[in-house]
Design an enzyme around this catalytic site. Structure first.
Site, PDB file in Angstrom:
ATOM      1  N   PRO A  78       0.809  -1.227   0.000  1.00  0.00           N
ATOM      2  CA  PRO A  78       0.000   0.000   0.000  1.00  0.00           C
ATOM      3  C   PRO A  78       0.840   1.275   0.000  1.00  0.00           C
ATOM      4  CG  PRO A  78      -0.930  -1.599   1.512  1.00  0.00           C
ATOM      5  CD  PRO A  78       0.382  -2.161   1.056  1.00  0.00           C
ATOM      6  N   CYS A  79       0.368   2.254  -0.780  1.00  0.00           N
ATOM      7  CA  CYS A  79       1.124   3.510  -0.936  1.00  0.00           C
ATOM      8  C   CYS A  79       0.498   4.667  -0.165  1.00  0.00           C
ATOM      9  CB  CYS A  79       1.216   3.880  -2.416  1.00  0.00           C
ATOM     10  SG  CYS A  79      -0.362   4.362  -3.173  1.00  0.00           S
TER      11      CYS A  79
END
Length: 405
Positions: free
Chosen positions: A92-93
């Site tokens: 996840p960013c």
């Protein structure tokens, strides 16, 4: 689709039309999303053995498109990884993105990278690893995220290479730059990620379309000539946030300012149109597509993993600890080097956005257009000549049409 066939032929020519190894190779995907890595890997000769994804809408897509793979919901539930050739994790960013929370590698979402390293500690030592995230991670908190990842990768005995790669290099009209890191104990990662480089293209303005973020306007708009800015998972409010497109000349059949159809958005990531149809809503589909890995990038990586190229280290320089992270680098065994390559490893025939969009888009609403115009006009941003005038005319016409109903 023709674009995939053409791409496969081009890559085959680039690699001397070598035949894939006869030995079956498997891949595991953590944070698999809708399978961008896995579709590309499948075209490169990998078999998806297991996919892990917590989002229920994404899992519905994966279950339909990869029925042969074991599907796991939560990475925390995995005690160990089965034997495999390749592990891919587009973690996840949300905490590393410039438009996100910017809490860094210790944030609640991006910090899930810890689970990858937990599993790597007991994994097959011959397994290769690919990690993917946003370029802002190289500069956020003075590059703390990348420093942490590299130190942990090196601590496990891997050699590594990373590189920013632009999806436009593969012919898709989406300006999407992402960091890909490849780590291995058995092959020089530079031969996978850094062997190909075609250099940045010469920029030239077209007379067709341009894409931009209509939700922005104060600091930047992601302006992209004959393309769209990187597709996003949504706005800060959790709403679908497709980019807008300006049709410079306009015509009687299409709006001058519109947002693309979700089916075209899928294609902008390299998927077949309709790939996310199993999701319940269009908003959910935009989120899934915005979070995905571009398929042709994954295919190139998969092919290079199976058939490494020749890396020529001309121009590379020693990278001392604490240095700013460059566009590309490699290292291992206590040494690190910056490598002078571009974000364009290949240079496939570019498909103009005006020739790419097939579906009817949605006219940008008067409210959305007026809000963007107000923000953009008050900012210090500079726009292409005629853009704000065209937008103002579009807003006035839409307002007039509303008044005369």
């Amino acid at each position: 689709m023709l674009v995939y066939c053409s791409y496969a032929r081009a890559v085959g020519q680039m690699m001397g039309n070598r035949v894939f190894d006869s030995k079956p190779q498997t891949a595991i995907g953590l944070f698999a999303g809708i399978g961008g890595f896995e579709v590309g890997f499948r075209r490169a000769g990998f078999h998806a053995a297991m996919l892990c994804e917590t989002d229920s809408e994404a899992r519905s897509v994966l279950a339909l498109k990869f029925p042969e793979a074991r599907l796991v919901g939560d990475v925390h539930d995995l005690e160990a990884l089965p034997p495999t050739d390749l592990l891919a994790a587009g973690f996840p960013c949300a905490d590393l993105s410039q438009a996100g929370r910017t809490k860094g590698i210790v944030g609640p979402q991006s910090g899930l990278i810890d689970q990858v390293f937990r599993l790597l500690h007991t994994s097959d030592p011959s397994m290769d690893v690919i990690l993917e995230n946003v370029p802002f991670m190289l500069s956020l908190d003075h590059g703390k995220a990348m420093t942490t990842i590299i130190e942990r990768i090196e601590g496990l005995g891997f050699r590594w290479a990373y590189r920013i790669v632009d999806t436009r290099s593969f012919g898709l009209p989406q300006r999407r730059r992402r960091v890909f890191l490849f780590a291995s104990r058995t092959v020089d990662p530079a031969r996978v990620l850094l062997a190909d480089d075609r250099g940045l293209p010469t920029e030239s303005r077209s007379e067709g379309m341009a894409g931009f973020y209509w939700t922005e306007g104060n600091r930047g708009v992601g302006w992209t000539d004959e393309g769209v800015p990187p597709l996003k998972s949504g706005s800060g409010l959790g709403l679908a946030s497709p980019p807008a497109v300006w049709l410079r000349e306009g015509d009687g059949d299409r709006p001058r300012f519109f947002t693309p159809n979700i089916r075209d958005a899928e294609a902008l990531q390299g998927f077949r149109r309709g790939w996310t149809a199993a999701a319940k809503s269009e908003g959910a589909r935009w989120k899934l597509v915005g979070n995905a890995v571009s398929v042709p990038v994954a295919e190139w990586l998969g092919r290079r993993i199976r058939h490494p190229g020749v890396f020529r280290p001309a121009g590379e320089a020693h990278l001392p600890n604490g240095s700013k992270w460059p566009v590309a680098a490699r290292g291992g065994e206590g040494q690190r080097f910056s490598v002078p390559v571009s974000a364009w490893p290949l240079k496939r025939k570019y498909r103009l956005l005006s020739h790419f969009l097939r579906e009817d888009g949605t006219p940008l609403s008067q409210r959305a257009a007026a809000g963007f115009l107000k923000r953009a006009s008050a900012s210090s941003l500079r726009f292409e000549e005629g853009f704000l005038q065209s937008l103002r005319q579009y807003v006035d016409n839409a307002e007039l049409a509303t008044q005369t109903r």
